[in-house]
Each structure stands twice: as C-alpha cells, then as structure tokens.
Design a protein around this motif. Structure first.
Motif, PDB file in Angstrom:
ATOM      1  N   LEU A 106     -14.527  -0.237 -10.054  1.00 21.34           N
ATOM      2  CA  LEU A 106     -13.363  -0.772  -9.895  1.00 21.34           C
ATOM      3  C   LEU A 106     -12.557  -0.528  -8.606  1.00 21.34           C
ATOM      4  O   LEU A 106     -11.864  -1.277  -8.183  1.00 21.34           O
ATOM      5  CB  LEU A 106     -12.650  -0.215 -11.200  1.00 21.34           C
ATOM      6  N   ARG A 107     -12.885   0.915  -8.249  1.00 24.05           N
ATOM      7  CA  ARG A 107     -12.174   1.232  -7.127  1.00 24.05           C
ATOM      8  C   ARG A 107     -12.625   0.148  -5.794  1.00 24.05           C
ATOM      9  O   ARG A 107     -11.881   0.098  -4.897  1.00 24.05           O
ATOM     10  CB  ARG A 107     -12.429   2.574  -6.691  1.00 24.05           C
ATOM     11  N   ARG A 108     -13.783   0.083  -5.736  1.00 26.97           N
ATOM     12  CA  ARG A 108     -14.336  -1.072  -4.843  1.00 26.97           C
ATOM     13  C   ARG A 108     -14.061  -2.080  -5.003  1.00 26.97           C
ATOM     14  O   ARG A 108     -13.630  -2.761  -3.700  1.00 26.97           O
ATOM     15  CB  ARG A 108     -16.093  -0.720  -4.854  1.00 26.97           C
ATOM     16  N   VAL A 109     -13.891  -2.799  -5.763  1.00 26.20           N
ATOM     17  CA  VAL A 109     -13.228  -4.082  -6.051  1.00 26.20           C
ATOM     18  C   VAL A 109     -11.729  -3.967  -5.611  1.00 26.20           C
ATOM     19  O   VAL A 109     -11.230  -4.778  -4.862  1.00 26.20           O
ATOM     20  CB  VAL A 109     -13.141  -4.444  -7.379  1.00 26.20           C
ATOM     21  N   ARG A 110     -10.996  -2.959  -6.007  1.00 27.88           N
ATOM     22  CA  ARG A 110      -9.459  -2.713  -5.552  1.00 27.88           C
ATOM     23  C   ARG A 110      -9.520  -2.632  -4.201  1.00 27.88           C
ATOM     24  O   ARG A 110      -8.679  -3.481  -3.669  1.00 27.88           O
ATOM     25  CB  ARG A 110      -8.898  -1.434  -6.159  1.00 27.88           C
ATOM     26  N   ASP A 111     -10.485  -1.953  -3.518  1.00 29.65           N
ATOM     27  CA  ASP A 111     -10.301  -1.599  -2.134  1.00 29.65           C
ATOM     28  C   ASP A 111     -10.656  -2.919  -1.218  1.00 29.65           C
ATOM     29  O   ASP A 111     -10.090  -3.349  -0.171  1.00 29.65           O
ATOM     30  CB  ASP A 111     -11.196  -0.611  -1.606  1.00 29.65           C
ATOM     31  N   ALA A 150     -10.216  -5.984  -2.375  1.00 32.53           N
ATOM     32  CA  ALA A 150      -9.067  -6.998  -2.815  1.00 32.53           C
ATOM     33  C   ALA A 150      -7.725  -6.589  -1.635  1.00 32.53           C
ATOM     34  O   ALA A 150      -7.197  -7.453  -0.969  1.00 32.53           O
ATOM     35  CB  ALA A 150      -8.493  -6.821  -3.912  1.00 32.53           C
ATOM     36  N   ARG A 151      -7.569  -5.303  -1.267  1.00 30.14           N
ATOM     37  CA  ARG A 151      -6.468  -4.618  -0.390  1.00 30.14           C
ATOM     38  C   ARG A 151      -7.083  -5.107   0.940  1.00 30.14           C
ATOM     39  O   ARG A 151      -6.256  -5.525   1.711  1.00 30.14           O
ATOM     40  CB  ARG A 151      -6.418  -3.327  -0.463  1.00 30.14           C
ATOM     41  N   GLU A 152      -8.136  -4.995   1.312  1.00 34.28           N
ATOM     42  CA  GLU A 152      -8.721  -5.241   2.718  1.00 34.28           C
ATOM     43  C   GLU A 152      -8.300  -6.748   2.830  1.00 34.28           C
ATOM     44  O   GLU A 152      -8.068  -7.440   3.999  1.00 34.28           O
ATOM     45  CB  GLU A 152     -10.207  -5.154   2.889  1.00 34.28           C
ATOM     46  N   GLY A 153      -8.526  -7.775   1.842  1.00 30.00           N
ATOM     47  CA  GLY A 153      -8.201  -9.290   1.913  1.00 30.00           C
ATOM     48  C   GLY A 153      -6.982  -9.446   2.098  1.00 30.00           C
ATOM     49  O   GLY A 153      -6.473 -10.311   2.812  1.00 30.00           O
ATOM     50  N   VAL A 154      -6.005  -8.679   1.363  1.00 27.40           N
ATOM     51  CA  VAL A 154      -4.608  -8.893   1.470  1.00 27.40           C
ATOM     52  C   VAL A 154      -3.991  -8.522   2.983  1.00 27.40           C
ATOM     53  O   VAL A 154      -3.278  -9.267   3.535  1.00 27.40           O
ATOM     54  CB  VAL A 154      -3.915  -8.140   0.457  1.00 27.40           C
ATOM     55  N   ARG A 155      -4.525  -7.576   3.275  1.00 23.97           N
ATOM     56  CA  ARG A 155      -4.031  -6.926   4.812  1.00 23.97           C
ATOM     57  C   ARG A 155      -4.849  -8.106   5.993  1.00 23.97           C
ATOM     58  O   ARG A 155      -4.048  -8.614   6.714  1.00 23.97           O
ATOM     59  CB  ARG A 155      -4.881  -5.669   4.988  1.00 23.97           C
ATOM     60  N   ALA A 156      -5.994  -8.528   5.604  1.00 24.07           N
ATOM     61  CA  ALA A 156      -6.455  -9.511   6.530  1.00 24.07           C
ATOM     62  C   ALA A 156      -5.392 -10.899   6.614  1.00 24.07           C
ATOM     63  O   ALA A 156      -5.443 -11.369   7.614  1.00 24.07           O
ATOM     64  CB  ALA A 156      -7.963  -9.803   6.471  1.00 24.07           C
ATOM     65  N   ALA A 157      -5.493 -11.230   5.412  1.00 20.46           N
ATOM     66  CA  ALA A 157      -4.428 -12.374   5.202  1.00 20.46           C
ATOM     67  C   ALA A 157      -2.900 -12.169   5.769  1.00 20.46           C
ATOM     68  O   ALA A 157      -2.514 -13.097   6.632  1.00 20.46           O
ATOM     69  CB  ALA A 157      -4.258 -12.859   3.740  1.00 20.46           C
ATOM     70  N   GLN A 158      -2.398 -11.040   5.600  1.00 16.46           N
ATOM     71  CA  GLN A 158      -1.193 -10.717   6.301  1.00 16.46           C
ATOM     72  C   GLN A 158      -1.264 -10.697   7.717  1.00 16.46           C
ATOM     73  O   GLN A 158      -0.435 -11.226   8.499  1.00 16.46           O
ATOM     74  CB  GLN A 158      -0.572  -9.533   5.723  1.00 16.46           C
ATOM     75  N   GLY A 159      -2.474 -10.245   8.211  1.00 25.66           N
ATOM     76  CA  GLY A 159      -2.752 -10.340   9.623  1.00 25.66           C
ATOM     77  C   GLY A 159      -2.888 -11.517  10.304  1.00 25.66           C
ATOM     78  O   GLY A 159      -2.049 -11.841  11.461  1.00 25.66           O
ATOM     79  N   LEU A 160      -3.371 -12.496   9.487  1.00 31.07           N
ATOM     80  CA  LEU A 160      -3.751 -13.684  10.054  1.00 31.07           C
ATOM     81  C   LEU A 160      -2.282 -14.543  10.116  1.00 31.07           C
ATOM     82  O   LEU A 160      -1.838 -15.313  10.848  1.00 31.07           O
ATOM     83  CB  LEU A 160      -4.509 -14.634   9.299  1.00 31.07           C
ATOM     84  N   ARG A 161      -1.395 -14.203   9.030  1.00 32.57           N
ATOM     85  CA  ARG A 161      -0.260 -14.817   8.958  1.00 32.57           C
ATOM     86  C   ARG A 161       0.584 -14.412  10.034  1.00 32.57           C
ATOM     87  O   ARG A 161       1.244 -15.222  10.884  1.00 32.57           O
ATOM     88  CB  ARG A 161       0.536 -14.550   7.563  1.00 32.57           C
ATOM     89  N   ASP A 162       0.697 -13.072  10.273  1.00 35.49           N
ATOM     90  CA  ASP A 162       1.630 -12.473  11.340  1.00 35.49           C
ATOM     91  C   ASP A 162       1.116 -13.179  12.630  1.00 35.49           C
ATOM     92  O   ASP A 162       2.030 -13.552  13.664  1.00 35.49           O
ATOM     93  CB  ASP A 162       1.393 -11.155  11.549  1.00 35.49           C
ATOM     94  N   ARG A 163       0.050 -13.285  13.013  1.00 32.13           N
ATOM     95  CA  ARG A 163      -0.800 -14.018  14.203  1.00 32.13           C
ATOM     96  C   ARG A 163      -0.298 -15.401  14.456  1.00 32.13           C
ATOM     97  O   ARG A 163       0.137 -15.804  15.412  1.00 32.13           O
ATOM     98  CB  ARG A 163      -2.152 -13.754  14.482  1.00 32.13           C
TER      99      ARG A 163
END
Length: 171
Positions: free
Chosen positions: A145-150, A152-165
């Motif tokens: 569950l921790r690995r899945v959570r981590d 998912a967080r990486e995916g959210v951060r990557a999506a935010q980075g793409l949006r910001d760029r």
C-alpha cells in the motif's frame, strides 16, 4: 560565592572520573574557606537526593572538595552538588553538576544550570480511520500500500509539473 549564593568552581582544576564502580570527584572552590576535614555532599536531581561523605582540604586561597559516589546510586540525570562541613551547618550549593550516564564518559559541568527550556513538541495529528485500519493489516500488505501511495504521489507531482510548464508558472 556567586550572586545567587552558590560556591564558584575552578573549571580548569576540577574533575570527575569513573573508577572501580564509583565516580571520584574533585572540585576546587576558589575564594571559599571550608574547614579542612570531613564534609557531607548532597546530590540533587529533581525529587531524587543522594548523600555521600567527602573531605575538604585547603589549597592556598581555595578549598578542594573530594568525594566519591557509587555509580549505581546515580541515574542518567544532571546532579546538582551541595556541601556542608558540619551537622548543624546548612548545605551550600556548588555551581556545578555531575552527569554520569551509563556507557558514556562522566562529566562535571561547571557553571549555572541553563534556564532555557525547549517548548513541548507539537501534538501529533490524529490518525484517520484509514490509518488505523491500515495498521491492522499484515506487513507485506502495508508495504505494498505504501508503494502504491508513493507512486500515486509521484504521478500527481509529475502532472502538476507538466501543468506548470505548459501555463508558464503556477496559478
């Protein structure tokens, strides 16, 4: 004596060391005239009190206080030192503390005790129901569950980075 009535300590010639299951302490008190001979030493740490016998001897314009305390009688605390020369006399505080934590060197800490106190730690956030349920799961399931959570967080951060760029900065 200091302004607060404690006996000053010569930091250069005072010492404490472990020997044969006990702690030998020698404290030089400049400008102090205790009568030479046997003295009582009191160690105080919070509500705990320990007493031991010692000797006072003259050393020029100073008095040297020598005493030994059994290490088993002390705990991992800073013990305030006080001395008196006779049964009728009051104990005089010595401006030094004795620290004897197991598995560490013994220390004689001259000078006043620090008056600063750290603020208590911030209270921990209450656990959510999800955290309480996850705590009851077997360790392999929790780690998955921790690995899945981590991930998912990486995916959210990557999506935010793409949006910001793509928008030229954060909104």
């Amino acid at each position: 004596m200091s302004a607060r009535g404690a006996l000053e300590v010569d930091e250069l010639t005072s010492w404490a060391r472990r020997r044969d299951g006990g702690i030998d302490v020698s404290v030089r008190l400049p400008g102090t005239a205790l009568p030479p001979g046997p003295v009582q030493v009191r160690l105080v740490a919070g509500d705990a009190r320990r007493r031991c016998e010692g000797t006072a001897r003259a050393d020029g314009e100073a008095t040297v206080l020598d005493f030994r305390v059994e290490e088993l009688r002390l705990g991992p605390r800073a013990w305030q030192i006080a001395v008196r020369s006779g049964e009728q006399d009051a104990f005089q505080r010595v401006r030094a503390r004795l620290l004897a934590v197991a598995q560490q060197p013994v220390a004689l800490l001259p000078g006043p005790a620090p008056t600063t106190v750290h603020a208590p730690p911030a209270p921990r956030a209450r656990q959510t129901r999800l955290h309480r349920v996850a705590a009851t799961l077997p360790p392999p399931v929790r780690s998955r569950l921790r690995r899945v959570r981590d991930k998912a967080r990486e995916g959210v951060r990557a999506a935010q980075g793409l949006r910001d760029r793509s928008t030229g900065g954060s909104r």
